[in-house]
Design an enzyme around this catalytic site. Sequence first.
Site, short mmCIF file in Angstrom:
data_model
loop_
_atom_site.label_atom_id
_atom_site.label_comp_id
_atom_site.label_asym_id
_atom_site.label_seq_id
_atom_site.Cartn_x
_atom_site.Cartn_y
_atom_site.Cartn_z
N ARG A 237 0.90 -1.22 0.11
CA ARG A 237 0.11 -0.13 -0.09
C ARG A 237 1.06 1.27 -0.01
NH1 ARG A 237 -3.56 -2.76 -1.34
NH2 ARG A 237 -5.53 -3.26 -0.41
N GLU A 266 -3.98 7.83 -4.62
CA GLU A 266 -4.62 7.14 -5.72
C GLU A 266 -5.82 7.66 -6.37
OE1 GLU A 266 -4.13 2.77 -5.32
OE2 GLU A 266 -2.00 2.92 -4.58
N HIS A 285 -1.54 0.67 -9.52
CA HIS A 285 -2.30 -0.27 -8.84
C HIS A 285 -2.84 -1.58 -9.33
CE1 HIS A 285 -4.12 -0.82 -4.39
NE2 HIS A 285 -3.72 -1.80 -5.00
#
Length: 326
Positions: A237, A266, A285
């Site tokens: 993360r 993000e 991601h």
Amino acid sequence: MKKRILVYGHLNDSQLAQLNQDFEVIIFPDLTSIDDTAFRASLSGAHGLVGASLVITPELLDAAPHLETIATISVGYDNYPVEELTRRGILLCNTPDVLTETTADTGFLLIMAAARRAVELAELVKRGEWTRGIEPKYFGSDVHDKTLGMIGFGRIGAAVARRGALGFGMRILYSNASPKPELEAQLGAEHREMKTLLAEADIICVTVPLTTETEHLIDEQEFAQMKPSTIFVNIARGKVVNEAALIEALKMGQIQAAGLDVFEQEPLSPESPLLHMKNVIALPHIGSATHETRTAMAQRAVDNITLALRGEHPISLVNEEAWKPA
Ligand code: NAP
């Protein structure tokens, strides 16, 4: 009366049909905020939620008094207030195992691409600048036979290390909350305090979950321990790493390159300095984003919520303490 499920993640037709057999299903295909008016209006009668990527707040839970189960289409559950869910008796289910190998593939993709400068050099070719044999200034670093330092040695960490040890002859070091004697025996992995690992490893890959303990686990002083030749990869993360410190370490030449699938914010801002660094590979991601794995994750979420709303134990339950057998 059928129980109601709100779906805000992608499920395929057969998965939706499976849910429709037993439940009233309301789909929110483009939900980007929990403040969406239609979503809010449906919450009051909702028994289940299926989706990912939204931050679920206690305030949202107040608006869903009948909520029994949330099935996230992810293994990570840092977007959920777990203690609060448990206090309210709401089950939280996730999707471990089915995404482990794909996410480990992404880790290795970033290791290889960052070490061999694959993106930077592919862009050079596309610009028509490959006009003669590549000069030493474009050479990369070997990955095989190097020392791989895993920060986090759970399912995904072990799967990355397995690729390194068995496929690339790498020596494996790890730093983890608990020791892993089985993996030490299988892969010859060696436990290290994080500080020692940071100084010893050639390639560092982060796979710890985001928790209050791991937020900014990798900060200025951790980058300062690393070698100038370090390839740094984060597939966990974004907030596990202090991104400002990472940017500074790259600028100062404290590390050689970074391969990143996750970011503090993000989507990553187009203004991020990371986007202007040739030695940074930034992915949107996509750790688990293959057709096969996203289908398997969605299926796991569907199975989890179906079981839970029928009163049966779901396959993957995060907050076991909230489980009350019928
Ligand atoms: P996992 O099996 O639970 O592994 C996590 C490991 O981290 C465990 O071994 C755990 O130690 C260790 N750990 C936890 N807190 C720690 C701490 N404070 N210090 C050191 N080690 C610590 O989880 P996983 O399935 O491998 O997934 C790991 C994470 O990857 C997820 O939480 C998610 O955030 C991320 N992820 C990202 C993507 C992506 O798209 N990029 C995809 C999937 C997952 P113990 O073994 O002692 O519990």
